[in-house]
Design a protein around this motif. Structure first.
Motif, PDB file in Angstrom:
ATOM      1  N   GLU A 282     -25.756  -9.319 -35.787  1.00 35.05           N
ATOM      2  CA  GLU A 282     -26.873  -9.620 -35.179  1.00 35.05           C
ATOM      3  C   GLU A 282     -27.712 -10.761 -36.020  1.00 35.05           C
TER       4      GLU A 282
ATOM      5  N   SER B  34     -22.372 -23.813 -28.106  1.00 36.43           N
ATOM      6  CA  SER B  34     -20.897 -22.341 -28.799  1.00 36.43           C
ATOM      7  C   SER B  34     -21.702 -21.480 -29.965  1.00 36.43           C
TER       8      SER B  34
ATOM      9  N   MET C 231     -24.148 -19.296 -28.078  1.00 34.74           N
ATOM     10  CA  MET C 231     -23.512 -18.294 -27.369  1.00 34.74           C
ATOM     11  C   MET C 231     -23.220 -17.556 -28.373  1.00 34.74           C
ATOM     12  N   LYS C 232     -22.290 -17.196 -29.283  1.00 31.74           N
ATOM     13  CA  LYS C 232     -21.954 -16.787 -30.787  1.00 31.74           C
ATOM     14  C   LYS C 232     -22.512 -16.071 -31.379  1.00 31.74           C
ATOM     15  N   LEU C 233     -24.420 -16.306 -31.504  1.00 31.96           N
ATOM     16  CA  LEU C 233     -25.418 -15.506 -32.109  1.00 31.96           C
ATOM     17  C   LEU C 233     -26.163 -14.232 -31.240  1.00 31.96           C
ATOM     18  N   ALA C 234     -25.416 -15.101 -29.340  1.00 27.27           N
ATOM     19  CA  ALA C 234     -26.107 -14.324 -28.560  1.00 27.27           C
ATOM     20  C   ALA C 234     -27.400 -15.049 -28.504  1.00 27.27           C
ATOM     21  N   SER C 235     -27.558 -15.882 -28.839  1.00 28.55           N
ATOM     22  CA  SER C 235     -29.424 -16.528 -28.132  1.00 28.55           C
ATOM     23  C   SER C 235     -29.790 -16.743 -26.759  1.00 28.55           C
ATOM     24  N   GLY C 236     -28.374 -17.184 -26.132  1.00 28.07           N
ATOM     25  CA  GLY C 236     -28.412 -17.313 -24.704  1.00 28.07           C
ATOM     26  C   GLY C 236     -27.918 -18.906 -24.681  1.00 28.07           C
ATOM     27  N   ILE C 237     -27.677 -18.740 -23.245  1.00 31.75           N
ATOM     28  CA  ILE C 237     -27.043 -20.562 -22.724  1.00 31.75           C
ATOM     29  C   ILE C 237     -27.925 -20.912 -21.698  1.00 31.75           C
TER      30      ILE C 237
ATOM     31  N   LEU D  15     -18.933 -25.859 -19.515  1.00 37.38           N
ATOM     32  CA  LEU D  15     -18.776 -25.263 -19.323  1.00 37.38           C
ATOM     33  C   LEU D  15     -19.851 -24.351 -18.961  1.00 37.38           C
ATOM     34  N   ALA D  16     -21.019 -23.980 -20.313  1.00 34.08           N
ATOM     35  CA  ALA D  16     -21.758 -23.137 -20.371  1.00 34.08           C
ATOM     36  C   ALA D  16     -22.566 -23.345 -19.070  1.00 34.08           C
TER      37      ALA D  16
ATOM     38  N   ALA E 207     -21.852 -22.242 -15.496  1.00 37.84           N
ATOM     39  CA  ALA E 207     -21.978 -21.247 -15.759  1.00 37.84           C
ATOM     40  C   ALA E 207     -23.238 -20.974 -15.544  1.00 37.84           C
TER      41      ALA E 207
ATOM     42  N   MET F 193     -16.169 -20.130 -16.137  1.00 40.18           N
ATOM     43  CA  MET F 193     -17.112 -21.290 -16.070  1.00 40.18           C
ATOM     44  C   MET F 193     -17.284 -22.239 -15.471  1.00 40.18           C
TER      45      MET F 193
ATOM     46  N   LEU G  32     -17.659 -15.486 -26.824  1.00 39.74           N
ATOM     47  CA  LEU G  32     -18.753 -16.451 -27.324  1.00 39.74           C
ATOM     48  C   LEU G  32     -19.312 -15.861 -25.654  1.00 39.74           C
TER      49      LEU G  32
ATOM     50  N   PRO H 177     -24.594  -9.231 -29.946  1.00 44.73           N
ATOM     51  CA  PRO H 177     -23.500 -10.910 -31.267  1.00 44.73           C
ATOM     52  C   PRO H 177     -22.189  -9.881 -31.137  1.00 44.73           C
TER      53      PRO H 177
END
Lengths: 419, 419
Positions: A76, A265, A268-274, A311-312, A315, B268, B311, B320
């Motif tokens: 997190e 990247s 996405m990796k920290l899961a904050s969103g796109i 790609l993001a 998507a 994606m 990701l 995450p």
């Protein structure tokens, strides 16, 4: 002078591959593009089976965070920051910052990045490291509202005198860290300082939903709206992340003096969103691309990041036509060069000689159906052969000139072991 | 015999780095792991500054589509297929498939992939190309309901006799293309053929929302439910994509004889969406990773794809902690080896010798804070130094043995120019 013979090159503006031609570089400019240029005394590079394109501009980074690469992942955000990153960061010395910055600059140059935008600390030593490599960039102290404010402001004025415009390539910027770490008053004083010294502002903006929700809770406004009202956009401003924007936020950015740095990247990796790249893009092309620090990315590879952005964007919008390869190349090259340095890096006579040569003799780039698509979708970054910054060859045949890479690696390994 | 001296290696099962030890490979097995092994006559590899890990298994591919890499991008799926890919595909010859397959196998081996799962055409020549390189894999004709059904079934029986179990490494599979190209009756006959010959089934499943919506419209059921009811899961089945699954679909997969192949980059790029990896994963670890063909990816790089899976899983779930580096490594190695070939590829005495050596002397892998994170988050694929398949060195010092790479590239360039 440098003479590149028989070279194909990308016109990023027009999204086409031109040449093969001969390209002559004189000083820090492309002087001439023609067939069969002869130039006595020029250093000649054979362009056969290579591709020339503008260098990549990494517009959001914490350069010295390479020391924390792969140190703590899959966590997190706040747990990661509070329990892993911040305790160690507080122990880093100016010397540590120097070596860790060098490590990142090596990776950037090797993967075709010619310019960077840094926000971290002990900036004097970041200037030193960048200067030693020969990078172009913006360097700023990340400013948070704490007991060291006065001291920090004095330090910035001192750096401004000593380092701003160093080598003609490096500039100081003002980097209020984020709305949630500065508060309004301190943010305003950062903006005032930027205006006084006429420096570019660099800040984190709407990275997480929590940040945005707290901003509404505390100020009844989004971070972007607060920035606008405090006069931030009177100066050029680089807004990193912009993952959670309202339609109004996007309109504000489109109508004001700002450049977004997408850090897909890391988000996405920290899961904050796109981020909603499509809806930002349709409002006007105020986008650029950054890797963020190596502690959250965990690469410093702008080719990987260009692919990630395309790609993001596709998507999230469910639209495969969004962020075509040609558009992504603009985000990574001519957009930020124009905005940040008022420079034209699109290859043409008179353009700035921040250039990279790609070795096309790699099976992952074959067959050569479309080199613009290949640069965005098929590169791993290791195909970069030569990096030229400000008309100077910084790396040739994958070897960075004047840098002892093994020493840099050894130093950074020592830092993280002993911290 | 091969003796790797003084090598660190990843125990994927336990998610830890072990060694340095000496590792002796005898035949196609890891025979012994110990300190200071001496073995007269063994071929010795120095493991200093290298890392050994199981080879990567690419579980969904259309191998020969390398010929269309970067040929047409940033398009709607059906526009892309109908106006770009299918017209050209219909002109490909068996010889074309051979050369284009070789090109992909070269890229796979160079980036550490030791096993593949192919669905395309002229399979005899895919067997030939794979055999020439020394790859492990599953090869299948993509089956659609058209006028050539009888002919195709005869061809499959013929291939079964001549090619199934070729070299002990290559197996024939049965690949009904997708519900929307087979219809129910033909799909059932494909399943029956797979049962009769006892072959693994490989199919596209719930790749796009259109596919799933049409399935409900026509059959009042999801593709996965239809597969179940037709008895597909009586055979081992590899389900590629699985982007649009219901909770019930996920339950069916979890309770049945199936392995999902995640193809995140392709999904994606084609704007099909991002699969719900977290909710598949919590139901049990029936996941693996594929690149899909080079025409939609546009790489054949499983390191890029491992990073993409992690990701994408984090970004879609906003968690995450989902798909940690250690978990992703399982998806790319021990999961598919176990499911598809009943083989244990986790490095231990007796394990299958499908192995890759990573050169750690790359700045993008420094500092070495966590090598498992580094393998998933920091690799670009070019760091793979040596690839061993079935106990045989296929590539050493980045050079693939017995293959004229330039010839392969030249042949594939000719195909796309002349088509």
């Amino acid at each position: 002078m440098i003479l590149i013979k028989n070279i194909k090159y990308i016109d990023v503006e027009e999204s086409i591959v031109k040449g093969p031609s001969d390209i002559l570089i004189d000083g820090n400019r492309v002087k001439k593009i023609a067939d069969n240029i002869e130039q006595a005394g020029a250093y000649v590079i054979d362009g056969a089976d290579k591709l020339l394109m503008p260098g990549l501009f990494n517009t959001h980074n914490h350069v010295a965070m390479s020391v924390f690469r792969n140190y703590a992942d899959d966590m997190e955000l706040m747990d990661w920051l509070q329990n892993k990153i911040w305790p160690l960061e507080s122990k880093l010395t100016a010397e540590d910052i120097y070596w860790a910055s060098l490590l990142t600059f090596i990776e950037l140059v090797k993967t075709g990045t010619t310019a960077f935008n840094d926000m971290y600390m002990f900036c004097e030593r970041v200037f030193d490291a960048a200067s030693e490599i020969g990078m172009r960039g913006l360097i700023a102290r990340g400013m948070t509202n704490d007991a060291f404010n006065k001291e920090r402001e004095a330090n910035i004025r001192d750096m401004y005198e000593k380092y701003h415009q160093k080598d003609g390539l490096l500039r100081l910027a003002i980097a209020p860290h984020a709305i949630y770490t500065t508060g309004l008053d301190y943010l305003k004083s950062c903006i005032d300082l930027a205006k006084e010294l006429d420096l570019i502002i660099h800040t984190h903006a709407s990275e997480t939903l929590t940040e945005v929700n707290n901003s509404y809770k505390e100020y009844r406004k989004s971070p972007i709206k607060i920035f606008k009202e405090l006069g931030m956009f009177d100066q050029k401003t680089i807004l990193a992340h912009c993952v959670h924007l309202s339609e109004e936020d996007m309109d504000i950015i489109a109508k004001n003096n700002a450049l977004v740095s997408l850090n897909v990247s890391s988000n996405m990796k920290l899961a904050s969103g796109i981020p909603d790249i499509k809806n930002m893009f349709v409002r006007g092309d105020k986008l650029s691309i950054g890797t963020d620090g190596a502690s959250s990315n965990n690469m410093q590879n702008m080719f990987t990041e260009m692919r990630a952005v395309s790609l993001a964007a596709k998507a999230r919008s469910l639209d495969p036509k969004v962020m075509s390869a040609g558009e992504v190349l603009k985000l990574a090259t001519i957009n930020p060069y124009k905005y940040i340095f008022d420079e034209d890096v699109n290859i043409s006579e008179g353009s700035l000689a921040d250039l990279i040569l790609i070795n096309l003799d790699n099976t992952n780039l074959k067959p050569q159906n479309n080199l613009i698509s290949a640069m965005v979708y098929s590169m791993n970054g290791s195909e970069v052969d030569t990096t030229i910054i400000n008309g100077k060859i910084i790396m040739e045949n994958k070897k960075i000139k004047g840098i002892d890479e093994d020493l840099v690696v050894r130093k950074v390994e020592e830092i993280i072991k002993n911290i």
